[in-house]
Design a protein around this motif. Structure first.
Motif, PDB file in Angstrom:
ATOM      1  N   UNK A  67       0.842  -1.185   0.000  1.00  0.00           N
ATOM      2  CA  UNK A  67       0.000   0.000   0.000  1.00  0.00           C
ATOM      3  C   UNK A  67       0.877   1.234   0.000  1.00  0.00           C
ATOM      4  N   UNK A  68       0.308   2.341  -0.454  1.00  0.00           N
ATOM      5  CA  UNK A  68       1.010   3.612  -0.344  1.00  0.00           C
ATOM      6  C   UNK A  68       0.474   4.383   0.855  1.00  0.00           C
ATOM      7  N   UNK A  69       1.263   5.345   1.318  1.00  0.00           N
ATOM      8  CA  UNK A  69       0.874   6.209   2.436  1.00  0.00           C
ATOM      9  C   UNK A  69       1.118   7.635   1.972  1.00  0.00           C
ATOM     10  N   UNK A  70       0.086   8.199   1.335  1.00  0.00           N
ATOM     11  CA  UNK A  70       0.223   9.496   0.683  1.00  0.00           C
ATOM     12  C   UNK A  70      -0.676  10.545   1.314  1.00  0.00           C
ATOM     13  N   UNK A  71      -0.308  11.788   1.081  1.00  0.00           N
ATOM     14  CA  UNK A  71      -1.159  12.910   1.440  1.00  0.00           C
ATOM     15  C   UNK A  71      -2.289  13.022   0.417  1.00  0.00           C
ATOM     16  N   UNK A  80       0.248  12.069  -5.871  1.00  0.00           N
ATOM     17  CA  UNK A  80       0.211  12.575  -4.497  1.00  0.00           C
ATOM     18  C   UNK A  80       1.587  12.460  -3.847  1.00  0.00           C
ATOM     19  N   UNK A  81       1.875  13.368  -2.947  1.00  0.00           N
ATOM     20  CA  UNK A  81       3.128  13.332  -2.198  1.00  0.00           C
ATOM     21  C   UNK A  81       3.019  12.321  -1.062  1.00  0.00           C
ATOM     22  N   UNK A  82       4.153  11.726  -0.716  1.00  0.00           N
ATOM     23  CA  UNK A  82       4.179  10.745   0.363  1.00  0.00           C
ATOM     24  C   UNK A  82       3.902  11.418   1.698  1.00  0.00           C
ATOM     25  N   UNK A  83       3.119  10.750   2.544  1.00  0.00           N
ATOM     26  CA  UNK A  83       2.886  11.219   3.908  1.00  0.00           C
ATOM     27  C   UNK A  83       4.021  10.666   4.768  1.00  0.00           C
ATOM     28  N   UNK A  84       4.984  11.513   5.044  1.00  0.00           N
ATOM     29  CA  UNK A  84       6.229  11.060   5.657  1.00  0.00           C
ATOM     30  C   UNK A  84       6.099  10.732   7.138  1.00  0.00           C
ATOM     31  N   UNK A  85       4.916  10.883   7.716  1.00  0.00           N
ATOM     32  CA  UNK A  85       4.718  10.437   9.103  1.00  0.00           C
ATOM     33  C   UNK A  85       4.713   8.916   9.189  1.00  0.00           C
ATOM     34  N   UNK A  86       4.518   8.271   8.041  1.00  0.00           N
ATOM     35  CA  UNK A  86       4.410   6.811   8.012  1.00  0.00           C
ATOM     36  C   UNK A  86       5.628   6.198   7.347  1.00  0.00           C
ATOM     37  N   UNK A  87       5.899   4.963   7.689  1.00  0.00           N
ATOM     38  CA  UNK A  87       6.944   4.218   6.989  1.00  0.00           C
ATOM     39  C   UNK A  87       6.492   4.026   5.542  1.00  0.00           C
ATOM     40  N   UNK A  88       7.404   4.246   4.623  1.00  0.00           N
ATOM     41  CA  UNK A  88       7.081   4.182   3.207  1.00  0.00           C
ATOM     42  C   UNK A  88       7.469   2.824   2.612  1.00  0.00           C
ATOM     43  N   UNK A 103      -0.190   3.363  -8.371  1.00  0.00           N
ATOM     44  CA  UNK A 103      -0.201   3.483  -6.916  1.00  0.00           C
ATOM     45  C   UNK A 103      -0.822   2.262  -6.248  1.00  0.00           C
ATOM     46  N   UNK A 104      -0.362   1.100  -6.574  1.00  0.00           N
ATOM     47  CA  UNK A 104      -0.807  -0.128  -5.906  1.00  0.00           C
ATOM     48  C   UNK A 104      -2.325  -0.309  -5.990  1.00  0.00           C
ATOM     49  N   UNK A 105      -2.959   0.037  -7.099  1.00  0.00           N
ATOM     50  CA  UNK A 105      -4.402  -0.072  -7.199  1.00  0.00           C
ATOM     51  C   UNK A 105      -4.861  -1.480  -7.572  1.00  0.00           C
ATOM     52  N   UNK A 106      -3.908  -2.356  -7.853  1.00  0.00           N
ATOM     53  CA  UNK A 106      -4.179  -3.764  -8.104  1.00  0.00           C
ATOM     54  C   UNK A 106      -5.017  -3.985  -9.363  1.00  0.00           C
TER      55      UNK A 106
END
Length: 225
Positions: A67-71, A80-88, A103-106
């Motif tokens: 999964x991605x962890x984006x803003x 989208x930019x990565x949400x850097x509060x989370x492990x990427x 973006x991992x949409x499968x």
């Protein structure tokens, strides 16, 4: 003679129809039910897609799919930019080349199939390494290009890899700790607790499931208040 031929043809067709019906019931109904039943009894988690639940019991993903962890996507942004509060997770550039699934949409999966001397691939890796160095350098922790592991700048064969190396997870610890106002030692312990060793001690490499790690991080942040 004609009547015999018609009768033989009719018997053959009826025999073929009966065989079709029997095989359809056996292979299309009974066998799948038996396999599903055994799987549900012996491996219910895997049979149901290796689902991962958060602390509230809500299914938030599968341990097999990245999964991605984006803003949130802003107006005018294509990515989208990565949400850097989370492990990427690992990059998914392999999917970005087809413009269908970036973006991992499968929808589909696949790698770039580009050679090591391909100019586009070299640029992707170079840009990704610079971004990793910039994003993970903090006031008291400076990342060097030589510190960046390969999985931080290359996608997997499918582009959907849910794991990162322990080295890449540790590289992100200071950034995650700073942005979430946590102690570095506490975040380091999270990584250590969610690092899986080689299967049977010799198969594969040590790995960290990013989704499971981020669920634990969310719980730690919530506990701190």
């Amino acid at each position: 003679m004609t009547n015999n031929s018609v009768g033989n043809a009719g018997r053959l067709l009826w025999a073929a129809l009966r065989a079709l019906l029997v095989l359809t019931v056996v292979t299309g109904v009974l066998y799948p039910l038996a396999v599903t039943g055994v799987a549900q009894l012996a491996f219910p988690g895997k049979a149901n897609g290796s689902e991962i639940k958060d602390a509230s019991g809500k299914v938030v993903g599968s341990e097999l799919i990245g999964q991605t962890y984006n803003l949130p996507l802003k107006d005018g942004e294509e990515t989208a930019s990565a949400d850097l509060k989370w492990f990427q997770p690992r990059p998914s550039n392999g999917l970005g080349t087809n413009s269908v699934n970036t973006q991992y949409k499968i929808i589909l999966s696949g790698a770039t199939n580009r050679s090591g001397d391909n100019e586009d691939l070299i640029k992707w890796v170079t840009d990704a390494k610079a971004a990793v160095v910039k994003d993970n350098s903090t006031a008291d922790y400076k990342v060097k290009p030589s510190d960046v592991p390969a999985d931080a700048v290359t996608s997997s064969g499918s582009g959907l890899d849910p794991h990162i190396s322990p080295e890449y997870a540790k590289l992100q610890v200071h950034r995650v700790a700073e942005l979430n106002h946590l102690d570095v030692a506490a975040v380091e312990k999270l990584v250590a607790d969610h690092t899986d060793d080689r299967i049977l001690g010799f198969v594969g490499e040590p790995r960290v499931n990013v989704l499971q790690l981020n669920i634990a991080l969310k719980t730690l942040v919530a506990a701190k208040g």
